[in-house]
Design a protein around this motif. Structure first.
Motif, PDB file in Angstrom:
ATOM      1  N   UNK A 152       0.809  -1.225   0.000  1.00  0.00           N
ATOM      2  CA  UNK A 152       0.000   0.000   0.000  1.00  0.00           C
ATOM      3  C   UNK A 152       0.838   1.269   0.000  1.00  0.00           C
ATOM      4  N   UNK A 153       2.175   1.111  -0.050  1.00  0.00           N
ATOM      5  CA  UNK A 153       3.052   2.264  -0.102  1.00  0.00           C
ATOM      6  C   UNK A 153       3.246   2.961   1.227  1.00  0.00           C
ATOM      7  N   UNK A 154       2.671   2.423   2.294  1.00  0.00           N
ATOM      8  CA  UNK A 154       2.769   3.059   3.613  1.00  0.00           C
ATOM      9  C   UNK A 154       3.395   2.112   4.639  1.00  0.00           C
ATOM     10  N   UNK A 155       4.120   1.142   4.140  1.00  0.00           N
ATOM     11  CA  UNK A 155       4.741   0.171   5.036  1.00  0.00           C
ATOM     12  C   UNK A 155       3.850  -0.995   5.375  1.00  0.00           C
ATOM     13  N   UNK A 156       2.659  -1.028   4.801  1.00  0.00           N
ATOM     14  CA  UNK A 156       1.733  -2.131   5.040  1.00  0.00           C
ATOM     15  C   UNK A 156       1.303  -2.763   3.736  1.00  0.00           C
ATOM     16  N   UNK A 157       0.121  -3.394   3.738  1.00  0.00           N
ATOM     17  CA  UNK A 157      -0.358  -4.046   2.523  1.00  0.00           C
ATOM     18  C   UNK A 157      -1.872  -3.967   2.462  1.00  0.00           C
ATOM     19  N   UNK A 158      -2.382  -4.139   1.257  1.00  0.00           N
ATOM     20  CA  UNK A 158      -3.825  -4.188   1.021  1.00  0.00           C
ATOM     21  C   UNK A 158      -4.198  -5.584   0.549  1.00  0.00           C
ATOM     22  N   UNK A 159      -5.305  -6.099   1.053  1.00  0.00           N
ATOM     23  CA  UNK A 159      -5.811  -7.408   0.649  1.00  0.00           C
ATOM     24  C   UNK A 159      -7.215  -7.221   0.101  1.00  0.00           C
ATOM     25  N   UNK A 160      -7.401  -7.569  -1.190  1.00  0.00           N
ATOM     26  CA  UNK A 160      -8.684  -7.354  -1.835  1.00  0.00           C
ATOM     27  C   UNK A 160      -9.155  -8.628  -2.526  1.00  0.00           C
ATOM     28  N   UNK A 161     -10.464  -8.838  -2.514  1.00  0.00           N
ATOM     29  CA  UNK A 161     -11.056  -9.923  -3.303  1.00  0.00           C
ATOM     30  C   UNK A 161     -11.272  -9.408  -4.725  1.00  0.00           C
ATOM     31  N   UNK A 162     -10.745 -10.127  -5.700  1.00  0.00           N
ATOM     32  CA  UNK A 162     -10.875  -9.722  -7.098  1.00  0.00           C
ATOM     33  C   UNK A 162     -11.503 -10.874  -7.876  1.00  0.00           C
ATOM     34  N   UNK A 163     -12.613 -10.614  -8.538  1.00  0.00           N
ATOM     35  CA  UNK A 163     -13.278 -11.628  -9.355  1.00  0.00           C
ATOM     36  C   UNK A 163     -12.745 -11.575 -10.782  1.00  0.00           C
ATOM     37  N   UNK A 164     -12.653 -12.757 -11.410  1.00  0.00           N
ATOM     38  CA  UNK A 164     -12.203 -12.868 -12.803  1.00  0.00           C
ATOM     39  C   UNK A 164     -10.877 -12.159 -13.038  1.00  0.00           C
ATOM     40  N   UNK A 165      -9.954 -12.375 -12.138  1.00  0.00           N
ATOM     41  CA  UNK A 165      -8.619 -11.773 -12.255  1.00  0.00           C
ATOM     42  C   UNK A 165      -7.848 -12.476 -13.368  1.00  0.00           C
ATOM     43  N   UNK A 166      -7.261 -11.716 -14.281  1.00  0.00           N
ATOM     44  CA  UNK A 166      -6.549 -12.294 -15.424  1.00  0.00           C
ATOM     45  C   UNK A 166      -5.122 -12.673 -15.023  1.00  0.00           C
ATOM     46  N   UNK A 167      -4.751 -13.903 -15.373  1.00  0.00           N
ATOM     47  CA  UNK A 167      -3.438 -14.435 -14.997  1.00  0.00           C
ATOM     48  C   UNK A 167      -2.819 -15.166 -16.188  1.00  0.00           C
ATOM     49  N   UNK A 168      -1.536 -14.920 -16.425  1.00  0.00           N
ATOM     50  CA  UNK A 168      -0.795 -15.732 -17.400  1.00  0.00           C
ATOM     51  C   UNK A 168      -0.180 -16.891 -16.619  1.00  0.00           C
ATOM     52  N   UNK A 169      -0.632 -18.095 -16.889  1.00  0.00           N
ATOM     53  CA  UNK A 169      -0.248 -19.255 -16.096  1.00  0.00           C
ATOM     54  C   UNK A 169       0.783 -20.113 -16.820  1.00  0.00           C
ATOM     55  N   UNK A 170       1.968 -20.226 -16.205  1.00  0.00           N
ATOM     56  CA  UNK A 170       2.971 -21.192 -16.668  1.00  0.00           C
ATOM     57  C   UNK A 170       2.622 -22.518 -16.004  1.00  0.00           C
ATOM     58  N   UNK A 171       2.011 -23.416 -16.754  1.00  0.00           N
ATOM     59  CA  UNK A 171       1.463 -24.626 -16.137  1.00  0.00           C
ATOM     60  C   UNK A 171       2.461 -25.784 -16.064  1.00  0.00           C
ATOM     61  N   UNK A 172       3.699 -25.552 -16.510  1.00  0.00           N
ATOM     62  CA  UNK A 172       4.730 -26.598 -16.374  1.00  0.00           C
ATOM     63  C   UNK A 172       6.016 -25.982 -15.838  1.00  0.00           C
ATOM     64  N   UNK A 173       5.900 -25.110 -14.876  1.00  0.00           N
ATOM     65  CA  UNK A 173       7.046 -24.377 -14.337  1.00  0.00           C
ATOM     66  C   UNK A 173       8.005 -25.325 -13.614  1.00  0.00           C
ATOM     67  N   UNK A 174       9.043 -25.777 -14.326  1.00  0.00           N
ATOM     68  CA  UNK A 174      10.049 -26.620 -13.692  1.00  0.00           C
ATOM     69  C   UNK A 174       9.931 -28.102 -13.955  1.00  0.00           C
ATOM     70  N   UNK A 175       9.017 -28.522 -14.852  1.00  0.00           N
ATOM     71  CA  UNK A 175       8.927 -29.959 -15.116  1.00  0.00           C
ATOM     72  C   UNK A 175       8.913 -30.240 -16.611  1.00  0.00           C
ATOM     73  N   UNK A 176       9.418 -31.409 -16.952  1.00  0.00           N
ATOM     74  CA  UNK A 176       9.473 -31.855 -18.345  1.00  0.00           C
ATOM     75  C   UNK A 176       9.161 -33.338 -18.423  1.00  0.00           C
ATOM     76  N   UNK A 177       9.599 -33.965 -19.521  1.00  0.00           N
ATOM     77  CA  UNK A 177       9.233 -35.367 -19.776  1.00  0.00           C
ATOM     78  C   UNK A 177      10.470 -36.204 -20.094  1.00  0.00           C
ATOM     79  N   UNK A 178      10.439 -37.452 -19.671  1.00  0.00           N
ATOM     80  CA  UNK A 178      11.463 -38.426 -19.995  1.00  0.00           C
ATOM     81  C   UNK A 178      10.783 -39.635 -20.617  1.00  0.00           C
ATOM     82  N   UNK A 179      11.418 -40.220 -21.622  1.00  0.00           N
ATOM     83  CA  UNK A 179      10.817 -41.403 -22.241  1.00  0.00           C
ATOM     84  C   UNK A 179      10.796 -42.551 -21.239  1.00  0.00           C
ATOM     85  N   UNK A 180       9.746 -43.368 -21.236  1.00  0.00           N
ATOM     86  CA  UNK A 180       9.688 -44.507 -20.308  1.00  0.00           C
ATOM     87  C   UNK A 180      10.901 -45.424 -20.434  1.00  0.00           C
ATOM     88  N   UNK A 181      11.453 -45.536 -21.638  1.00  0.00           N
ATOM     89  CA  UNK A 181      12.616 -46.409 -21.850  1.00  0.00           C
ATOM     90  C   UNK A 181      13.830 -45.882 -21.099  1.00  0.00           C
TER      91      UNK A 181
END
Length: 565
Positions: A212-241
């Motif tokens: 909040x710029x005054x040494x504290x913070x604001x907590x608000x409920x926000x509906x339909x908040x837009x987010x860019x989601x990295x849905x594989x942050x830190x994971x990949x794939x290995x072949x079963x073999x």
């Protein structure tokens, strides 16, 4: 979850005060250092293996293991003290890394002195700062190496990267320090693919925390908040073999009738290391997805087209931190080979997850329990205590509960074979030993501690610690530039361990917990896609790509994150 087939090494770890008193020219022999607890064991790492290659130290893991077995056998015989002493000295000579030194800085002035260009001399060798690891910095500990090998080692740790590409110094130091983490070399993949991270745009109802710029913070409920989601942050794939081969490399195998090694199981996943590379790779049949859509060519992060049928590992740019410092995957891999970097495993996921874990006060404090709720919650813990000391019906000591108390779930056949001979092993061999006064005394002592811990919330519940994964089916769709739907919708999750038990609702906790919103309810689902593509992912929990679960879990990612469920 850890699995290592390499031996630990010994290093010197000295406080800076000791250097300062000796005007930064310290001499100390091994026995004195050991008495002062200045010799510590360290898991083998890429850096330590590089140092041994620079020094042409060719002592193999088999030789070290052989020495340990020899010592163990001599200790069982009489009048072998001198031989034991000689073999123990041989083990020290084999495992002591004298060119790798950790200094614990007691003051800022000591730190400034060690880095002002004046020599830091230890046992006749001059040492210079190499790196500060994440955990080391937290404990004011920095790695120094012999000045004679520093230039060679530093060159290799930079791996021929393009130094014109700039990075935040603190992050670069952390990426470089990955080479110091404990790891085990495994069979190298024939070819890898590095792709851009899987990203989708979502909307969700959130609690937004802001300054909040005054040494504290604001907590608000926000509906339909837009987010860019990295849905594989830190994971990949290995072949079963390759996953199967890595299991064998890590000692998770049995021998068939002809003496050939056969993996005990295909592991769900591995936590990996390489140059500036870390994260989880999960066994996933990505070639079958290519078969399904009739396509096999994928564009990597450098813009080159790669056939996934030739690939053993699929990583994302969030896993290969310094990918932009190279012109192509081919250049990256060639320079890794030239500079002695290789794919290694830090952890392997187990065949099964434990059925029972302990809770703690953090996870419990958000609940408003009734007296009946509390009685139900503590019942398994109370029953185990009563059974272990003979306070159950009939006043009979429950043999199984006594063993469970002493060893938890570590009472498998392999655990028994590896167990040192002690009173617990005697109890496992002979049930009548539970009547022995000494064993009863030890059990009562443990019970007292357990009761005190239980008062603080350390109670048994049906649960386990599980690694989390992103939706890799969605990642396959993303890398082939198809519409990303994933196989899990918002609010849906996949956990084979619980589905096999008929459980379709679980609760997940993140440690450390900072707010009750960190507790997440999960609805488990199974469908035709999960049955086909998640069939190897038996001991992890898969999160969907469409909600804010990772945010609720205090900003979790998928590179090695565990949580209690």
């Amino acid at each position: 979850m850890s699995k290592s087939v390499v031996n630990q090494r010994l290093i010197y770890k000295i406080h800076s005060t000791k250097f300062r008193v000796k005007d930064w020219n310290l001499n100390i022999d091994f026995n004195e250092a050991r008495e002062n607890e200045e010799i510590v064991s360290l898991g083998d790492s890429i850096v330590l293996r590089m140092i041994r290659r620079i020094n042409k130290n060719n002592i193999s893991e088999k030789e070290i293991t052989k020495t340990k077995k020899k010592i163990k056998s001599l200790l069982k015989k009489k009048n072998k003290q001198q031989e034991v002493k000689e073999w123990k000295q041989k083990l020290i000579d084999q495992t002591l890394e004298t060119d790798y030194l950790q200094i614990v800085f007691d003051t800022i002035a000591d730190w400034n002195r060690a880095n002002n260009g004046e020599p830091v001399v230890f046992n006749g060798k001059e040492y210079v700062r190499l790196i500060g690891t994440n955990n080391g910095i937290k404990a004011n500990t920095v790695v120094f190496v012999n000045k004679e090998i520093y230039e060679n080692l530093e060159t290799r740790l930079n791996n021929g990267r393009d130094k014109k590409v700039k990075y935040v110094p603190a992050k670069f130091e952390a990426y470089k320090a990955l080479a110091c983490s404990c790891s085990t070399p495994v069979t190298q993949p024939n070819k890898i693919l590095v792709i851009q991270d899987g990203v989708v745009n979502i909307k969700d109802d959130v609690l937004r925390l802001s300054d909040n710029g005054k040494g504290g913070f604001d907590l608000k409920e926000v509906d339909n908040y837009e987010i860019e989601r990295n849905f594989t942050d830190g994971c990949g794939m290995i072949s079963p073999k390759l996953a199967e081969q890595w299991a064998i490399d890590l000692g998770v195998y049995t021998l068939d009738d002809e003496g050939n090694k056969q993996a005990l199981y295909i592991p769900t996943g591995f936590n990996i290391r390489n140059f500036s590379t870390k994260g989880m790779v999960f066994a996933f049949p990505y070639v079958e997805y290519g078969d399904e859509i009739g396509e096999y060519l994928v564009e990597d992060c450098w813009g080159d087209m790669v056939d996934i049928r030739e690939v053993d590992l699929i990583l994302t740019t969030n896993m290969v931190k310094l990918w932009a410092s190279f012109k192509s995957c081919d250049e990256f891999m060639k320079k890794c080979k030239r500079n002695w970097f290789e794919f290694c495993v830090a952890k392997i996921l187990p065949m099964e997850l434990e059925p029972v874990r302990n809770m703690n006060y953090q996870f419990l404090q958000s609940y408003d329990f009734t007296d009946e709720d509390i009685q139900e919650l503590i019942k398994p813990t109370v029953d185990n205590i009563r059974g272990a000391i003979g306070l159950q019906e009939g006043n009979d000591i429950d043999y199984g509960k006594m063993l469970l108390f002493l060893k938890g779930n570590k009472i498998t056949e392999q655990d028994f074979i590896k167990e040192e001979s002690d009173y617990v092993k005697a109890l496992m061999v002979n049930k009548e030993m539970m009547k022995d006064p000494f064993i009863k005394q030890r059990v009562h002592k443990m019970i007292k501690k357990k009761i005190n811990d239980s008062k603080k919330g350390v109670i048994q519940v049906n649960g386990n610690y599980s690694i989390i994964s992103g939706d890799l089916y969605a990642l396959c769709q993303f890398m082939f530039k198809k519409e990303v739907t994933g196989c899990l919708k918002a609010g849906e999750f996949y956990a084979r361990t619980w589905l096999d038990k008929g459980v379709n609702k679980i609760v997940s906790y993140r440690a450390p917990m900072t707010i009750h919103n960190n507790i997440v309810k999960m609805n488990l689902v199974e469908n035709e896609i999960t049955k086909k593509y998640f069939r190897y992912m038996t001991t992890c929990t898969v999160l969907n790509a469409w909600d804010t679960t990772v945010d609720a879990l205090n900003g979790a990612d998928f590179d090695r994150f565990c949580r209690l469920i």
